[in-house]
Structures are given as C-alpha cells and as structure tokens.
Design a protein around this motif. Structure first.
Motif, PDB file in Angstrom:
ATOM      1  N   LEU A 273       0.813  -1.209   0.000  1.00  0.00           N
ATOM      2  CA  LEU A 273       0.000   0.000   0.000  1.00  0.00           C
ATOM      3  C   LEU A 273       0.853   1.268   0.000  1.00  0.00           C
ATOM      4  O   LEU A 273       0.480   2.268  -0.592  1.00  0.00           O
ATOM      5  CB  LEU A 273      -0.938   0.002   1.212  1.00  0.00           C
ATOM      6  CG  LEU A 273      -1.874  -1.212   1.327  1.00  0.00           C
ATOM      7  CD1 LEU A 273      -2.683  -1.135   2.606  1.00  0.00           C
ATOM      8  CD2 LEU A 273      -2.803  -1.285   0.119  1.00  0.00           C
TER       9      LEU A 273
ATOM     10  N   THR B 295      -5.295  -7.982   8.597  1.00  0.00           N
ATOM     11  CA  THR B 295      -5.543  -7.639   7.193  1.00  0.00           C
ATOM     12  C   THR B 295      -4.498  -6.689   6.627  1.00  0.00           C
ATOM     13  O   THR B 295      -4.334  -6.600   5.415  1.00  0.00           O
ATOM     14  CB  THR B 295      -6.936  -6.988   7.029  1.00  0.00           C
ATOM     15  OG1 THR B 295      -6.986  -5.794   7.820  1.00  0.00           O
ATOM     16  CG2 THR B 295      -8.044  -7.944   7.462  1.00  0.00           C
ATOM     17  N   GLU B 296      -3.785  -5.976   7.496  1.00  0.00           N
ATOM     18  CA  GLU B 296      -2.838  -4.958   7.038  1.00  0.00           C
ATOM     19  C   GLU B 296      -1.782  -4.748   8.125  1.00  0.00           C
ATOM     20  O   GLU B 296      -2.065  -4.917   9.305  1.00  0.00           O
ATOM     21  CB  GLU B 296      -3.593  -3.654   6.776  1.00  0.00           C
ATOM     22  CG  GLU B 296      -2.767  -2.513   6.217  1.00  0.00           C
ATOM     23  CD  GLU B 296      -3.620  -1.250   6.066  1.00  0.00           C
ATOM     24  OE1 GLU B 296      -3.200  -0.188   6.568  1.00  0.00           O
ATOM     25  OE2 GLU B 296      -4.705  -1.329   5.442  1.00  0.00           O
TER      26      GLU B 296
ATOM     27  N   THR C  96       3.474 -15.554   4.286  1.00  0.00           N
ATOM     28  CA  THR C  96       2.902 -14.211   4.136  1.00  0.00           C
ATOM     29  C   THR C  96       3.182 -13.365   5.378  1.00  0.00           C
ATOM     30  O   THR C  96       3.532 -13.881   6.437  1.00  0.00           O
ATOM     31  CB  THR C  96       1.381 -14.285   3.932  1.00  0.00           C
ATOM     32  OG1 THR C  96       0.780 -14.833   5.119  1.00  0.00           O
ATOM     33  CG2 THR C  96       1.014 -15.135   2.719  1.00  0.00           C
TER      34      THR C  96
ATOM     35  N   ARG D 212      -7.143  -0.516  14.012  1.00  0.00           N
ATOM     36  CA  ARG D 212      -5.693  -0.373  13.860  1.00  0.00           C
ATOM     37  C   ARG D 212      -5.067  -0.292  15.255  1.00  0.00           C
ATOM     38  O   ARG D 212      -5.479   0.511  16.076  1.00  0.00           O
ATOM     39  CB  ARG D 212      -5.358   0.893  13.070  1.00  0.00           C
ATOM     40  CG  ARG D 212      -3.861   1.041  12.776  1.00  0.00           C
ATOM     41  CD  ARG D 212      -3.575   2.312  11.981  1.00  0.00           C
ATOM     42  NE  ARG D 212      -4.228   2.319  10.697  1.00  0.00           N
ATOM     43  CZ  ARG D 212      -3.745   1.723   9.605  1.00  0.00           C
ATOM     44  NH1 ARG D 212      -2.592   1.074   9.669  1.00  0.00           N
ATOM     45  NH2 ARG D 212      -4.408   1.773   8.467  1.00  0.00           N
TER      46      ARG D 212
ATOM     47  N   ALA E 111     -12.747  -2.841  11.217  1.00  0.00           N
ATOM     48  CA  ALA E 111     -11.284  -2.768  11.173  1.00  0.00           C
ATOM     49  C   ALA E 111     -10.772  -1.949  12.352  1.00  0.00           C
ATOM     50  O   ALA E 111     -11.255  -0.859  12.619  1.00  0.00           O
ATOM     51  CB  ALA E 111     -10.828  -2.140   9.863  1.00  0.00           C
TER      52      ALA E 111
ATOM     53  N   THR F 293       3.828  -0.261   4.336  1.00  0.00           N
ATOM     54  CA  THR F 293       2.494  -0.716   4.733  1.00  0.00           C
ATOM     55  C   THR F 293       1.988  -1.687   3.668  1.00  0.00           C
ATOM     56  O   THR F 293       2.011  -1.367   2.466  1.00  0.00           O
ATOM     57  CB  THR F 293       1.526   0.470   4.884  1.00  0.00           C
ATOM     58  OG1 THR F 293       2.044   1.359   5.877  1.00  0.00           O
ATOM     59  CG2 THR F 293       0.145  -0.007   5.319  1.00  0.00           C
ATOM     60  N   VAL F 294       1.578  -2.860   4.099  1.00  0.00           N
ATOM     61  CA  VAL F 294       1.174  -3.917   3.169  1.00  0.00           C
ATOM     62  C   VAL F 294      -0.110  -4.590   3.634  1.00  0.00           C
ATOM     63  O   VAL F 294      -0.461  -4.527   4.815  1.00  0.00           O
ATOM     64  CB  VAL F 294       2.276  -4.996   3.043  1.00  0.00           C
ATOM     65  CG1 VAL F 294       3.558  -4.402   2.488  1.00  0.00           C
ATOM     66  CG2 VAL F 294       2.540  -5.680   4.378  1.00  0.00           C
ATOM     67  N   GLN F 295      -0.772  -5.239   2.701  1.00  0.00           N
ATOM     68  CA  GLN F 295      -1.869  -6.121   3.078  1.00  0.00           C
ATOM     69  C   GLN F 295      -1.272  -7.455   3.503  1.00  0.00           C
ATOM     70  O   GLN F 295      -0.151  -7.805   3.118  1.00  0.00           O
ATOM     71  CB  GLN F 295      -2.842  -6.278   1.918  1.00  0.00           C
ATOM     72  CG  GLN F 295      -3.607  -4.987   1.638  1.00  0.00           C
ATOM     73  CD  GLN F 295      -4.580  -5.111   0.475  1.00  0.00           C
ATOM     74  OE1 GLN F 295      -4.340  -5.853  -0.455  1.00  0.00           O
ATOM     75  NE2 GLN F 295      -5.674  -4.365   0.546  1.00  0.00           N
ATOM     76  N   ALA F 296      -2.015  -8.199   4.291  1.00  0.00           N
ATOM     77  CA  ALA F 296      -1.463  -9.374   4.969  1.00  0.00           C
ATOM     78  C   ALA F 296      -1.115 -10.533   4.040  1.00  0.00           C
ATOM     79  O   ALA F 296      -0.324 -11.391   4.406  1.00  0.00           O
ATOM     80  CB  ALA F 296      -2.441  -9.854   6.044  1.00  0.00           C
TER      81      ALA F 296
ATOM     82  N   GLY G  14       0.918 -11.760   7.053  1.00  0.00           N
ATOM     83  CA  GLY G  14      -0.110 -12.112   8.033  1.00  0.00           C
ATOM     84  C   GLY G  14       0.245 -13.356   8.819  1.00  0.00           C
ATOM     85  O   GLY G  14       0.066 -13.415  10.040  1.00  0.00           O
TER      86      GLY G  14
END
Length: 203
Positions: free
Chosen positions: A2, A110-111, A44, A80, A78, A12-15, A46
C-alpha cells in the motif's frame, strides 16, 4: 503493497503478500525487510505475525515483533493497533503484542506497517567445523560475548552436513573438504560495510 515510505523506513502492506514478493520490490529501492524465515517464498506477512515465526537473521534483527509497528485486524470492523510508523511508544496498552502469535483467535490481520532497512552493502557467510555440537555452541557463545555483529548463526550436526555439501556441489561444482573428525558445522553470516564485515571475519 500500500505504501513504501522511504523517509520513515516503513512499508504498509496487506497481509497476503509473501515476504519474498515484498523484498523483491523493496530491493529495487535499496531496502529490505530483515524478517526472513526459511519459508519466505511462501510465508505471508499475516502468517508471520499470527504465528510469530523465527527468522534467519533473528540473531541480529529479532523476530517479526521488532519489525512491526502496527496492524489492522478485521473482526466485524477494522481496528488499527500499534504506533503507526513509529517503532517505539511508551504510552497505552500494548495491544499489538497480544495479536502477535495469536493465530487468528483475536481477529484476522488484514494490514500491517513494518520497519524496513537499507540493504546491507556487503554480506559474507563462513562455515566452521567442530568436533561436537557442544564445542560449537560454546564457540558461538564466546563470539557473541566478544561483541561481534553476527547477522545469523546456523548450528548443525553431522547428519545435516550432507544437505550443505550438496548445496556446495551445486554452487561450486566440486566436493567440499569435510574433515573426518567433524561432528558439527557452524555457519555465520556478517553484513554491513565491507571493511566492518572483513574485520568481524578476521576477529
């Protein structure tokens, strides 16, 4: 992926992205995520957080916890948790620590935002034979006590030597010289500025 924030050394990444895929992209910018489990091609982000897995370079850089600054969990909504891009905070509940290793029981990751580093300028690996596992473990203790900046240490018994000699044959096209008396092998890696790496190896 992301966001790659080069100034703050954060990504910053998705899982669902694998560690291998992430580092392939980061390498183009001269960066890397030092959390490197042996399963990095399939593991991964995640899964690393949820299972709190180990890392090849954990001796120097720690586990995923040392790289993780915050995560988003999805459980109806969601949430954080963590310190955004900051690696440290002295206030508030350490909710992020609860999620690490929770294996999905407290929510689905998820992130995540992770601390990244510049790629090392140099890396060298050396293998040392020992007469016993006990001797090699004691040697590693002495090396760490001496203050050397060892990036990774892999200690293996004689039964694992075949794996490494096979890898050696594949890479160099010849048999390595393994002494008959060798019952253990200790692999060490050093990284950083070339002169510092050489100093560590010589020491």
């Amino acid at each position: 992926i992301l966001e790659i924030d080069e100034k703050n050394l954060a990504v910053t990444v998705q899982a669902g992205i694998t560690i291998w895929e992430l580092n392939e992209v980061l390498a183009r910018k001269g960066l890397w995520l030092p959390h490197q489990p042996e399963s990095k091609r399939s593991c991964t982000i995640g899964a690393s957080i949820a299972c709190d897995n180990d890392s090849t370079f954990g001796l120097r850089y720690g586990k995923i916890k040392e790289c993780l600054t915050n995560a988003v969990t999805g459980r109806a909504e969601a949430v954080r948790i963590g310190q955004r891009k900051s690696s440290f905070s002295s206030t508030g509940y350490k909710l992020l620590d609860l999620v690490i290793g929770s294996e999905g029981t407290l929510g689905i990751i998820t992130e995540a935002t992770l601390r990244i580093l510049p790629l090392p300028m140099s890396r060298q690996v050396r293998g040392y034979f020992f007469r016993s596992l006990n001797e090699s473990a004691k040697a590693l203790e002495r090396l760490l006590s001496a203050g050397l900046t060892i990036e990774s240490a892999h200690l293996n018994c004689r039964h694992r030597l075949h794996f490494y000699t096979h890898t050696y044959r594949e890479k160099f096209g010849r048999e390595p010289k393994v002494p008959e008396w060798a019952e253990a092998i200790l692999f060490l890696s050093f990284s950083g500025d070339e002169s510092i790496v050489n100093f560590n190896i010589e020491k």
